[in-house]
Write a protein that holds these residues in place. Structure first.
Motif, PDB file in Angstrom:
ATOM      1  N   LEU A 246      83.125  33.816  64.932  1.00 23.88           N
ATOM      2  CA  LEU A 246      83.657  32.766  64.065  1.00 23.88           C
ATOM      3  C   LEU A 246      82.506  32.027  63.380  1.00 23.88           C
ATOM      4  O   LEU A 246      81.397  31.951  63.904  1.00 23.88           O
ATOM      5  N   ASP A 247      82.790  31.475  62.207  1.00 29.51           N
ATOM      6  CA  ASP A 247      81.758  30.795  61.418  1.00 29.51           C
ATOM      7  C   ASP A 247      81.065  29.687  62.195  1.00 29.51           C
ATOM      8  O   ASP A 247      79.831  29.580  62.187  1.00 29.51           O
ATOM      9  N   ASP A 248      81.863  28.859  62.880  1.00 29.90           N
ATOM     10  CA  ASP A 248      81.270  27.691  63.534  1.00 29.90           C
ATOM     11  C   ASP A 248      80.516  28.050  64.815  1.00 29.90           C
ATOM     12  O   ASP A 248      79.963  27.171  65.478  1.00 29.90           O
ATOM     13  N   GLU A 249      80.500  29.326  65.165  1.00 27.14           N
ATOM     14  CA  GLU A 249      79.759  29.766  66.347  1.00 27.14           C
ATOM     15  C   GLU A 249      78.318  30.160  66.004  1.00 27.14           C
ATOM     16  O   GLU A 249      77.505  30.376  66.899  1.00 27.14           O
ATOM     17  N   ARG A 250      78.012  30.255  64.724  1.00 26.44           N
ATOM     18  CA  ARG A 250      76.696  30.722  64.311  1.00 26.44           C
ATOM     19  C   ARG A 250      75.757  29.551  64.008  1.00 26.44           C
ATOM     20  O   ARG A 250      76.111  28.656  63.224  1.00 26.44           O
ATOM     21  N   HIS A 251      74.595  29.584  64.631  1.00 23.00           N
ATOM     22  CA  HIS A 251      73.610  28.510  64.473  1.00 23.00           C
ATOM     23  C   HIS A 251      72.211  29.107  64.398  1.00 23.00           C
ATOM     24  O   HIS A 251      71.896  30.069  65.086  1.00 23.00           O
ATOM     25  N   THR A 252      71.366  28.515  63.584  1.00 23.03           N
ATOM     26  CA  THR A 252      69.967  28.945  63.471  1.00 23.03           C
ATOM     27  C   THR A 252      69.058  27.731  63.592  1.00 23.03           C
ATOM     28  O   THR A 252      69.319  26.691  62.995  1.00 23.03           O
ATOM     29  N   GLN A 253      68.001  27.888  64.377  1.00 21.43           N
ATOM     30  CA  GLN A 253      67.032  26.814  64.573  1.00 21.43           C
ATOM     31  C   GLN A 253      65.642  27.330  64.230  1.00 21.43           C
ATOM     32  O   GLN A 253      65.236  28.405  64.679  1.00 21.43           O
ATOM     33  N   VAL A 254      64.899  26.559  63.436  1.00 15.89           N
ATOM     34  CA  VAL A 254      63.560  26.946  62.997  1.00 15.89           C
ATOM     35  C   VAL A 254      62.551  25.924  63.510  1.00 15.89           C
ATOM     36  O   VAL A 254      62.731  24.715  63.318  1.00 15.89           O
ATOM     37  N   ASP A 255      61.505  26.413  64.184  1.00 16.25           N
ATOM     38  CA  ASP A 255      60.435  25.493  64.605  1.00 16.25           C
ATOM     39  C   ASP A 255      59.787  24.878  63.369  1.00 16.25           C
ATOM     40  O   ASP A 255      59.499  25.586  62.390  1.00 16.25           O
ATOM     41  N   LYS A 256      59.519  23.588  63.414  1.00 15.72           N
ATOM     42  CA  LYS A 256      58.919  22.924  62.245  1.00 15.72           C
ATOM     43  C   LYS A 256      57.559  23.508  61.892  1.00 15.72           C
ATOM     44  O   LYS A 256      57.159  23.528  60.725  1.00 15.72           O
ATOM     45  N   GLU A 257      56.848  24.043  62.912  1.00 15.64           N
ATOM     46  CA  GLU A 257      55.536  24.637  62.675  1.00 15.64           C
ATOM     47  C   GLU A 257      55.629  25.932  61.863  1.00 15.64           C
ATOM     48  O   GLU A 257      54.618  26.369  61.297  1.00 15.64           O
ATOM     49  N   PHE A 258      56.827  26.525  61.805  1.00 16.43           N
ATOM     50  CA  PHE A 258      56.990  27.743  61.010  1.00 16.43           C
ATOM     51  C   PHE A 258      56.631  27.491  59.553  1.00 16.43           C
ATOM     52  O   PHE A 258      56.021  28.326  58.894  1.00 16.43           O
ATOM     53  N   TYR A 259      57.004  26.312  59.061  1.00 16.18           N
ATOM     54  CA  TYR A 259      56.775  25.999  57.649  1.00 16.18           C
ATOM     55  C   TYR A 259      55.312  25.661  57.345  1.00 16.18           C
ATOM     56  O   TYR A 259      54.954  25.464  56.186  1.00 16.18           O
ATOM     57  N   GLU A 260      54.486  25.608  58.401  1.00 13.36           N
ATOM     58  CA  GLU A 260      53.051  25.422  58.207  1.00 13.36           C
ATOM     59  C   GLU A 260      52.318  26.758  58.071  1.00 13.36           C
ATOM     60  O   GLU A 260      51.127  26.778  57.756  1.00 13.36           O
ATOM     61  N   LEU A 261      53.026  27.858  58.312  1.00 13.58           N
ATOM     62  CA  LEU A 261      52.419  29.184  58.214  1.00 13.58           C
ATOM     63  C   LEU A 261      52.102  29.528  56.763  1.00 13.58           C
ATOM     64  O   LEU A 261      52.752  29.015  55.841  1.00 13.58           O
ATOM     65  N   PRO A 262      51.134  30.418  56.532  1.00 15.28           N
ATOM     66  CA  PRO A 262      50.872  30.890  55.169  1.00 15.28           C
ATOM     67  C   PRO A 262      52.145  31.436  54.541  1.00 15.28           C
ATOM     68  O   PRO A 262      52.976  32.044  55.220  1.00 15.28           O
ATOM     69  N   ILE A 263      52.300  31.220  53.249  1.00 16.40           N
ATOM     70  CA  ILE A 263      53.529  31.602  52.554  1.00 16.40           C
ATOM     71  C   ILE A 263      53.804  33.088  52.668  1.00 16.40           C
ATOM     72  O   ILE A 263      54.967  33.518  52.693  1.00 16.40           O
ATOM     73  N   GLU A 264      52.747  33.913  52.777  1.00 17.05           N
ATOM     74  CA  GLU A 264      52.941  35.359  52.884  1.00 17.05           C
ATOM     75  C   GLU A 264      53.683  35.728  54.169  1.00 17.05           C
ATOM     76  O   GLU A 264      54.520  36.632  54.174  1.00 17.05           O
ATOM     77  N   ILE A 265      53.383  35.016  55.256  1.00 15.75           N
ATOM     78  CA  ILE A 265      54.064  35.283  56.527  1.00 15.75           C
ATOM     79  C   ILE A 265      55.505  34.799  56.460  1.00 15.75           C
ATOM     80  O   ILE A 265      56.429  35.487  56.887  1.00 15.75           O
ATOM     81  N   GLN A 266      55.712  33.604  55.909  1.00 11.66           N
ATOM     82  CA  GLN A 266      57.071  33.080  55.769  1.00 11.66           C
ATOM     83  C   GLN A 266      57.937  34.021  54.938  1.00 11.66           C
ATOM     84  O   GLN A 266      59.103  34.281  55.277  1.00 11.66           O
ATOM     85  N   THR A 267      57.364  34.545  53.871  1.00 15.57           N
ATOM     86  CA  THR A 267      58.113  35.452  52.990  1.00 15.57           C
ATOM     87  C   THR A 267      58.516  36.710  53.732  1.00 15.57           C
ATOM     88  O   THR A 267      59.656  37.192  53.603  1.00 15.57           O
ATOM     89  N   HIS A 268      57.594  37.266  54.532  1.00 13.48           N
ATOM     90  CA  HIS A 268      57.921  38.485  55.283  1.00 13.48           C
ATOM     91  C   HIS A 268      59.031  38.219  56.297  1.00 13.48           C
ATOM     92  O   HIS A 268      59.956  39.031  56.441  1.00 13.48           O
ATOM     93  N   VAL A 269      58.972  37.088  56.994  1.00 14.41           N
ATOM     94  CA  VAL A 269      60.001  36.764  57.979  1.00 14.41           C
ATOM     95  C   VAL A 269      61.368  36.638  57.304  1.00 14.41           C
ATOM     96  O   VAL A 269      62.383  37.120  57.829  1.00 14.41           O
ATOM     97  N   LYS A 270      61.409  36.033  56.142  1.00  8.53           N
ATOM     98  CA  LYS A 270      62.673  35.906  55.414  1.00  8.53           C
ATOM     99  C   LYS A 270      63.208  37.280  55.009  1.00  8.53           C
ATOM    100  O   LYS A 270      64.416  37.513  55.014  1.00  8.53           O
ATOM    101  N   THR A 271      62.301  38.197  54.674  1.00  9.82           N
ATOM    102  CA  THR A 271      62.716  39.563  54.354  1.00  9.82           C
ATOM    103  C   THR A 271      63.311  40.241  55.581  1.00  9.82           C
ATOM    104  O   THR A 271      64.319  40.954  55.490  1.00  9.82           O
ATOM    105  N   VAL A 272      62.700  40.015  56.745  1.00 12.93           N
ATOM    106  CA  VAL A 272      63.240  40.553  58.001  1.00 12.93           C
ATOM    107  C   VAL A 272      64.642  40.014  58.241  1.00 12.93           C
ATOM    108  O   VAL A 272      65.566  40.759  58.599  1.00 12.93           O
ATOM    109  N   MET A 273      64.839  38.727  58.033  1.00  6.38           N
ATOM    110  CA  MET A 273      66.156  38.122  58.230  1.00  6.38           C
ATOM    111  C   MET A 273      67.177  38.715  57.263  1.00  6.38           C
ATOM    112  O   MET A 273      68.332  38.977  57.638  1.00  6.38           O
ATOM    113  N   GLN A 274      66.776  38.949  56.014  1.00  5.93           N
ATOM    114  CA  GLN A 274      67.673  39.585  55.045  1.00  5.93           C
ATOM    115  C   GLN A 274      68.068  40.980  55.509  1.00  5.93           C
ATOM    116  O   GLN A 274      69.238  41.385  55.399  1.00  5.93           O
ATOM    117  N   ASN A 275      67.114  41.730  56.073  1.00  8.74           N
ATOM    118  CA  ASN A 275      67.389  43.088  56.531  1.00  8.74           C
ATOM    119  C   ASN A 275      68.290  43.092  57.764  1.00  8.74           C
ATOM    120  O   ASN A 275      69.141  43.971  57.918  1.00  8.74           O
TER     121      ASN A 275
END
Length: 229
Positions: free
Chosen positions: A173-202
């Motif tokens: 169900l929709d309300d059962e899905r939750h995602t949590q991101v460590d705040k330090e993730f957004y301190e990573l180089p943009i190239e790493i963040q971009t790759h992780v987002k691609t993994v999530m898309q896949n």
């Protein structure tokens, strides 16, 4: 004019060369695992669960071994189930193993999870920011009553010795899905963040997980918690 063109060419060449990374990696064969990680070495390193895979990689720090293990249990849902996984990362120098970091996770008791496994299809060892140091990205997940549809997914990164993670709870169900991101993730180089987002898309594309609607926009805004609206 020709002199200016030559200078520009050299600048472009040097910039391109500087962007090249010397990071290399490979998955060890069973024969290589048995010869390198003998019973004596495993006992010395306190590797007490079954080895699933081992990767060797080299960067400007030196030679590393990334050891993935899992602990098998009996279950009715499938032929093979695992109650826990571990990942060890060692720096091999002067014929000695020095642990750089260790990851340990397990199925949650009384949460209807019956297995946890490494998702090596999405696992990578690369140098995304071209600093000469490898950036391993570990992905694993659990299986519940509806297989991965209500299991958990975790994406873990160790960057310069510090852990960052994205944790996701799948749900029918929709309300059962939750995602949590460590705040330090957004301190990573943009190239790493971009790759992780691609993994999530896949992961979404391959039907192994459904991240909350609008998650890409939310991550662009550096949100830490994402739920279905």
């Amino acid at each position: 004019m020709n002199r200016i063109l030559i200078i520009l060419f050299l600048l472009i060449y040097n910039f391109s060369f500087a962007q090249e990374s010397n990071v290399t990696s490979k998955q060890l064969s069973k024969q290589e695992i048995d010869s390198i990680f003998t019973e004596h070495i495993k006992k010395q390193l306190k590797i007490d669960t079954s080895i699933y895979r081992i990767y060797e990689y080299n960067d400007k720090i030196g030679k590393h071994f990334l050891v993935m293990t899992h602990n098998k249990i009996e279950c009715e849902q499938r032929e093979e189930c695992y109650e826990s996984i571990k990942v060890f990362c060692y720096l091999f120098k002067d014929n000695m193993y020095k642990m750089e970091w260790k990851l340990n996770d397990f199925i949650v008791p009384n949460a209807y999870e019956y297995s946890i496994s490494h998702w090596t299809k999405y696992f990578t060892i690369d140098d995304y920011d071209k600093d000469g140091i490898a950036d391993p990205i570990i992905i694993y997940g659990t299986q519940g009553m509806n297989d991965t549809a209500d299991g958990r997914i975790k994406i873990v990164l160790y960057y310069k010795g510090n852990k960052r993670a994205i944790r996701h709870q799948n749900g029918i169900l929709d309300d059962e899905r939750h995602t949590q991101v460590d705040k330090e993730f957004y301190e990573l180089p943009i190239e790493i963040q971009t790759h992780v987002k691609t993994v999530m898309q896949n992961i979404n594309k391959n039907g192994l997980g459904i991240f909350p609607d609008g998650w890409e926009k939310a991550m662009k805004s550096k949100e830490l918690k994402m739920d279905e609206n």
